[in-house]
Design an enzyme around this catalytic site. Sequence first.
Site, PDB file in Angstrom:
ATOM      1  CE1 TYR A 130      -3.100   2.316   1.137  1.00 37.38           C
ATOM      2  CE2 TYR A 130      -2.371   3.292   2.408  1.00 37.38           C
ATOM      3  CZ  TYR A 130      -3.195   2.998   1.561  1.00 37.38           C
ATOM      4  OH  TYR A 130      -3.959   4.952   1.694  1.00 37.38           O
ATOM      5  CD  GLU A 218      -6.015   4.821  -0.895  1.00 45.07           C
ATOM      6  OE1 GLU A 218      -6.891   4.957  -1.328  1.00 45.07           O
ATOM      7  OE2 GLU A 218      -6.376   4.433   0.539  1.00 45.07           O
TER       8      GLU A 218
END
Length: 409
Positions: A130, A218
């Site tokens: 991530y 993101e």
Amino acid sequence: MKIHEHQAKQLMAARGIQVPLGRVARSVDEAVAAVRPLIQESGSPVVVLKAQIHAGGRGKGHFKEYPDVRGVNVITDGIEGGPSAAEERVRELAQQMLGSTLVTIQTGEEGKKVNRLYLEQGVDIARELYLAVLLDRSVSRNIVMASTEGGVEIEKVAEETPEKIIRAEIDPAIGLAAFQANELAHGLGLEAEAAKNFRRFVVALANAATELDTDLVEINPLVVTTDGQVLALDGKMAFDDNALYRHPDISEMRDETEEDPLEIAAKNAGLNYIKLDGTIGCMVNGAGLAMATMDTIKHVGGEPANFLDVGGGATEEQVTTAFQIITKDPNVEGIFVNIFGGIMRCDVIATGIVEAVKRVGLEVPLVVRLEGTNVEKGKEIIEQSGLEVTNADDLKDGAEKILELAGRS
Ligand code: ADP
Ligand code: MG
């Protein structure tokens, strides 16, 4: 403002950030036509068909019309059957996906209609990480947030295993420093080729975030391939609306079909409108007074249906549009108009309100509180209009009155 995954990836690719090869498609034929060139260019017989909506969770989401179809589909038919088998599968899926409604954990039950697809090369995933760059208001800076737990919701990681999230502050004067990129790579357990590629990736991403005035970038997941490449497999970008004037190319990426139609109407009329979940529609001039009005409604036990600032010098046109917007929200059970006549005199505003109500019609109770220049004249105009409008003396009185009337109706 948010943009689609394929647009975010295009912006990233232009800044040297590694993304898989892909093509956008707005029709079944376009999706099918993209298969062969993609397979040829990437050398991989696997293609991935991804619904483009402004929401995540697509991989686990399903279509209302086709409960077995996901928002992200890895198509492996090409491995044995060759490109024509992949094409057939893409045709079948694209027919089902386009125009259908995708429901994910982020869309809520009503889901979102899919109008475009993204066809992407299948990537050999070794690890899913991530990575995000987001504005941290507590330090007034962008920060990098990274985690070994890719592909899952970061909120869950933050709650259950917060130690698995690592952070680095970006100094706006120098960007992300080499030692910070190093620390992040180390924290993610990356070595050799993958570490080198990651360092380059994260520095470029931090620069892109600054350059593009993003609120959030993101990448979930950021993947490491079996041969040490580092790629953005997903891409979400949101921009600071107040900085969009610096980026006309990004402004053009706006997809109004993804946005609330009432918010678009408000924007076009120069109104500041944000829809909320309550039942009391508010029409107020000035952002501060709008906040105070919402607080007071809550204080007396109600819930505002919106934030709406018609501005300091609201015109009759704007007041009318504001009424139209508020009354189009089916949750609204009462309207509270709270206007301070400073720049604008109360009698002018009162006339505007009366005209607007006559034009738009009124099916729910309306309470008006006016204060400021020519307030007496304004109240008189409302009282003599013959419309069913209740005058209020002050903010609290108005909030209480509208709550009571809305509850009765
Ligand atoms: P979402 O977050 O909306 O579910 P993603 O783009 O993250 O959508 O895709 C979901 C999952 O699908 C990823 O975690 C990954 O496992 C798989 N996936 C997505 N794109 C590809 C690709 N190009 N190649 C291989 N797998 C992919
Ligand atoms: Mg994702």
